[in-house]
Design a protein around this motif. Structure first.
Motif, mmCIF file in Angstrom:
data_model
loop_
_atom_site.group_PDB
_atom_site.id
_atom_site.type_symbol
_atom_site.label_atom_id
_atom_site.label_comp_id
_atom_site.label_asym_id
_atom_site.label_seq_id
_atom_site.Cartn_x
_atom_site.Cartn_y
_atom_site.Cartn_z
ATOM 1 N N THR A 183 28.664 3.341 -6.717
ATOM 2 C CA THR A 183 29.845 4.047 -6.226
ATOM 3 C C THR A 183 29.488 4.845 -4.969
ATOM 4 O O THR A 183 28.475 5.550 -4.948
ATOM 5 C CB THR A 183 30.385 5.027 -7.290
ATOM 6 N N ILE A 184 30.317 4.710 -3.925
ATOM 7 C CA ILE A 184 30.183 5.538 -2.720
ATOM 8 C C ILE A 184 31.529 6.205 -2.474
ATOM 9 O O ILE A 184 32.544 5.519 -2.305
ATOM 10 C CB ILE A 184 29.787 4.712 -1.477
ATOM 11 N N LEU A 185 31.545 7.536 -2.465
ATOM 12 C CA LEU A 185 32.751 8.311 -2.208
ATOM 13 C C LEU A 185 32.565 9.088 -0.908
ATOM 14 O O LEU A 185 31.600 9.844 -0.758
ATOM 15 C CB LEU A 185 33.035 9.302 -3.349
ATOM 16 N N TYR A 186 33.489 8.912 0.019
ATOM 17 C CA TYR A 186 33.411 9.661 1.274
ATOM 18 C C TYR A 186 33.729 11.132 1.038
ATOM 19 O O TYR A 186 34.660 11.488 0.314
ATOM 20 C CB TYR A 186 34.390 9.090 2.300
ATOM 21 N N SER A 187 32.937 12.022 1.672
ATOM 22 C CA SER A 187 33.186 13.463 1.593
ATOM 23 C C SER A 187 32.651 14.132 2.853
ATOM 24 O O SER A 187 31.435 14.300 3.002
ATOM 25 C CB SER A 187 32.528 14.086 0.361
ATOM 26 N N ASN A 201 31.244 -4.622 -10.234
ATOM 27 C CA ASN A 201 32.302 -3.603 -10.158
ATOM 28 C C ASN A 201 31.932 -2.482 -9.191
ATOM 29 O O ASN A 201 32.259 -1.313 -9.398
ATOM 30 C CB ASN A 201 32.626 -3.047 -11.545
ATOM 31 N N ALA A 202 31.229 -2.837 -8.118
ATOM 32 C CA ALA A 202 30.904 -1.873 -7.060
ATOM 33 C C ALA A 202 32.182 -1.322 -6.453
ATOM 34 O O ALA A 202 33.170 -2.033 -6.297
ATOM 35 C CB ALA A 202 30.050 -2.553 -5.996
ATOM 36 N N PHE A 203 32.149 -0.029 -6.082
ATOM 37 C CA PHE A 203 33.367 0.610 -5.576
ATOM 38 C C PHE A 203 33.026 1.578 -4.459
ATOM 39 O O PHE A 203 32.091 2.375 -4.571
ATOM 40 C CB PHE A 203 34.078 1.349 -6.712
ATOM 41 N N THR A 204 33.793 1.519 -3.364
ATOM 42 C CA THR A 204 33.696 2.506 -2.290
ATOM 43 C C THR A 204 35.075 3.101 -2.050
ATOM 44 O O THR A 204 36.077 2.377 -2.067
ATOM 45 C CB THR A 204 33.184 1.883 -0.980
ATOM 46 N N CYS A 205 35.124 4.405 -1.822
ATOM 47 C CA CYS A 205 36.403 5.086 -1.616
ATOM 48 C C CYS A 205 36.324 5.924 -0.348
ATOM 49 O O CYS A 205 35.477 6.818 -0.230
ATOM 50 C CB CYS A 205 36.754 5.974 -2.803
ATOM 51 N N GLY A 206 37.219 5.640 0.601
ATOM 52 C CA GLY A 206 37.231 6.369 1.862
ATOM 53 C C GLY A 206 38.128 7.587 1.869
ATOM 54 O O GLY A 206 38.185 8.303 2.882
ATOM 55 N N TYR A 207 38.832 7.836 0.759
ATOM 56 C CA TYR A 207 39.602 9.076 0.686
ATOM 57 C C TYR A 207 38.619 10.243 0.639
ATOM 58 O O TYR A 207 37.577 10.159 -0.011
ATOM 59 C CB TYR A 207 40.516 9.068 -0.545
ATOM 60 N N ASN A 208 38.955 11.304 1.352
ATOM 61 C CA ASN A 208 38.036 12.423 1.504
ATOM 62 C C ASN A 208 37.966 13.222 0.206
ATOM 63 O O ASN A 208 38.988 13.665 -0.318
ATOM 64 C CB ASN A 208 38.504 13.313 2.654
ATOM 65 N N HIS A 209 36.747 13.418 -0.300
ATOM 66 C CA HIS A 209 36.553 14.094 -1.579
ATOM 67 C C HIS A 209 35.914 15.467 -1.401
ATOM 68 O O HIS A 209 35.169 15.709 -0.451
ATOM 69 C CB HIS A 209 35.671 13.242 -2.498
ATOM 70 N N SER A 210 36.191 16.335 -2.332
ATOM 71 C CA SER A 210 35.605 17.671 -2.333
ATOM 72 C C SER A 210 34.104 17.591 -2.550
ATOM 73 O O SER A 210 33.591 16.702 -3.245
ATOM 74 C CB SER A 210 36.251 18.509 -3.444
ATOM 75 N N ALA A 211 33.385 18.551 -1.972
ATOM 76 C CA ALA A 211 31.937 18.617 -2.174
ATOM 77 C C ALA A 211 31.582 18.938 -3.613
ATOM 78 O O ALA A 211 30.437 18.733 -4.038
ATOM 79 C CB ALA A 211 31.327 19.667 -1.247
ATOM 80 N N ASP A 212 32.540 19.429 -4.386
ATOM 81 C CA ASP A 212 32.300 19.767 -5.793
ATOM 82 C C ASP A 212 32.525 18.580 -6.727
ATOM 83 O O ASP A 212 32.433 18.734 -7.951
ATOM 84 C CB ASP A 212 33.214 20.914 -6.226
ATOM 85 N N THR A 213 32.832 17.414 -6.187
ATOM 86 C CA THR A 213 33.044 16.235 -7.023
ATOM 87 C C THR A 213 31.811 15.990 -7.887
ATOM 88 O O THR A 213 30.692 15.896 -7.370
ATOM 89 C CB THR A 213 33.318 14.996 -6.147
ATOM 90 N N ASN A 228 39.897 14.530 -7.033
ATOM 91 C CA ASN A 228 38.986 15.324 -6.196
ATOM 92 C C ASN A 228 39.211 15.114 -4.709
ATOM 93 O O ASN A 228 38.379 15.494 -3.884
ATOM 94 C CB ASN A 228 37.535 14.971 -6.548
ATOM 95 N N GLU A 229 40.348 14.530 -4.348
ATOM 96 C CA GLU A 229 40.606 14.223 -2.954
ATOM 97 C C GLU A 229 41.153 15.422 -2.202
ATOM 98 O O GLU A 229 41.924 16.211 -2.738
ATOM 99 C CB GLU A 229 41.586 13.052 -2.849
ATOM 100 N N VAL A 230 40.730 15.524 -0.933
ATOM 101 C CA VAL A 230 41.274 16.508 -0.002
ATOM 102 C C VAL A 230 41.765 15.732 1.218
ATOM 103 O O VAL A 230 41.854 14.516 1.191
ATOM 104 C CB VAL A 230 40.211 17.562 0.376
ATOM 105 N N SER A 231 42.101 16.406 2.301
ATOM 106 C CA SER A 231 42.710 15.735 3.452
ATOM 107 C C SER A 231 41.696 14.953 4.269
ATOM 108 O O SER A 231 40.490 15.199 4.200
ATOM 109 C CB SER A 231 43.392 16.772 4.345
ATOM 110 N N GLY A 232 42.198 13.979 5.046
ATOM 111 C CA GLY A 232 41.370 13.255 6.003
ATOM 112 C C GLY A 232 40.757 11.978 5.489
ATOM 113 O O GLY A 232 39.527 11.852 5.473
ATOM 114 N N PRO A 233 41.558 10.960 5.082
ATOM 115 C CA PRO A 233 40.994 9.728 4.533
ATOM 116 C C PRO A 233 40.475 8.776 5.606
ATOM 117 O O PRO A 233 40.895 8.809 6.755
ATOM 118 C CB PRO A 233 42.190 9.114 3.798
ATOM 119 N N LEU A 234 39.558 7.897 5.204
ATOM 120 C CA LEU A 234 39.014 6.822 6.017
ATOM 121 C C LEU A 234 39.067 5.526 5.203
ATOM 122 O O LEU A 234 39.316 5.563 3.990
ATOM 123 C CB LEU A 234 37.560 7.126 6.400
#
Length: 408
Positions: A381-385, A201-213, A234-240
């Protein structure tokens, strides 16, 4: 021939004139001497004032140095946090309030410059946050935000106040500054030059997340409603994209990726020529910035270069991390394995292969040149920020940007 003898009255007038001339000359001499003395005094005072200003600037320099060395432990959650530096030895720092941290000066004992005091006073070297008008939030600087100085997004603004003193001369300066931001050109939450294999159940998310996540957010995917295990709130603008690769990207089990304009981007072209390209640096600037290689670490907060030899980009080391919390920049010239209990905020750049397993969690981004295959296993889990990358690299990057300087 008989001489002419002046009358007594004429001799008296000559004496008076001579005395008047002498008096005038004496007055002129006194005025000239007084002027010289005054000019010397003014010159001395001017020199003292200039020296006092130079000393105040030196105090600002110590303030920045203490921020850089992480001695200033002001909480970004508390706008009232303050740090003061005193001209004392360790162990003699005055007691401060609950919002304040006291430090002994870094100057050599016995040769202190007078830009702070030995006891609590208005002239003590002080570092604090720039606050909003209500005093309830820290003001930040974000060049992409309108206005750039705001209390919502960006790097926190430090205020350093230093008072230089030379005798009776006193000059106080206030400097507002931020730590220099670094922007990484990421192609996805996870970008690789080799195929990527997702398992479990590995997960990566390219939506831009807040540094406070918070840690472990998104462990159950993006979701549709924000909670402790879904990251959508926790998403903000600028997805990948969630994942990007010059090879194939395959998933198995309950693994997944989310992003925009696509969840994954495979069989791409244009991988980085080297880590410097991710930061828009030259090669020489990159190697100077990343510093000397280390074969192991005891602390994982900072900017680090992991290698076991002096040959760059030969992917020679194999390094494993588990049950480690860290932040900043980690550059590994070899293979990296991240196991359960690993938490990271910032950026990872790996020259070799990358395995990430269990409940490992990353907020920021991962770039892998690779040799064979990337394996993302278990509940990782990898979340882009972009904000986490910028803030954490700025914190440890060691350079400052002055926003304002004024004398008060």
């Amino acid at each position: 021939m008989n001489g002419i003898t002046p009358a007594k009255s004429e001799r008296g007038i000559a004496l008076v004139v001579a005395m008047l001339v002498l008096l005038v000359m004496s007055v002129v001499a006194v005025v000239l001497i007084s002027s010289v003395m005054m000019n010397r005094g003014l010159t001395g005072n001017d020199q003292s004032m200039r020296r006092a200003l130079n000393i105040a600037e030196a105090g600002v320099g110590e303030g920045m140095a203490r921020i850089k060395s992480l001695d200033v432990t002001m909480s970004e959650a508390n706008p009232n946090s303050v740090c003061q530096v005193f001209n004392v030895l360790n162990g003699n720092v005055p007691a401060l309030g609950s919002d304040s941290t006291g430090l002994a000066t870094g100057q050599t004992a016995g040769s202190y410059m007078e830009y702070t005091t030995t006891a609590r006073s208005s002239d003590a070297l002080t570092i604090h946050w720039k606050k909003n008008a209500a005093g309830t939030a820290i003001m930040r600087y974000d060049a992409s935000h309108v206005p750039m100085v705001n209390d919502v997004t960006g790097l926190p603004i430090y205020v350093i106040e230093a008072t230089g003193r030379v005798g009776n001369a006193r000059r106080k300066v206030m400097v507002e500054c931020i730590q220099k931001p670094y922007t990484a050109n990421c192609r996805a939450a996870l970008a690789a030059n080799v195929p990527i294999q997702f398992v479990g159940n590995a997960f990566t998310c390219g939506y831009n997340h807040s540094a406070d996540t918070p840690y472990d957010d998104g462990s159950n995917g993006r979701g549709v409603v924000d909670d402790a295990t879904h990251c959508i709130g926790n998403e903000v603008s600028g997805p990948l994209p969630g994942a990007w690769s010059t090879g194939t990207i395959n998933g198995g089990g309950a693994s997944g990726a989310a992003g925009s304009p696509t969840d994954v981007a495979q069989n791409q072209t244009g991988f980085y020529g080297g880590p410097w390209e991710a930061f828009g640096m030259t090669q020489s600037d990159w190697w100077a910035w990343i510093g000397a290689p280390r074969s192991s670490l005891t602390s994982y907060n900072g900017i680090f270069y992991i290698d076991n030899n002096s040959t760059t980009q030969d992917a020679s080391i194999t390094y494993a991390l588990h049950s480690v919390d860290g932040e900043g920049m980690l550059y590994v010239d070899g293979n990296l394995r991240c196991n359960a209990g690993f938490h990271w905020k910032g950026l990872l750049y790996v020259e070799g292969d990358f395995d990430i397993n269990g409940q490992a969690w990353i907020l920021g981004g991962v770039i892998v040149k690779g040799q064979t295959l990337i394996r993302a296993n278990g509940g990782m889990t990898i979340l882009y920020s972009s904000e986490a990358i910028s803030q954490k690299l700025a914190r440890y990057g060691g350079q400052f940007v002055t926003l304002s300087w004024r004398e008060i």
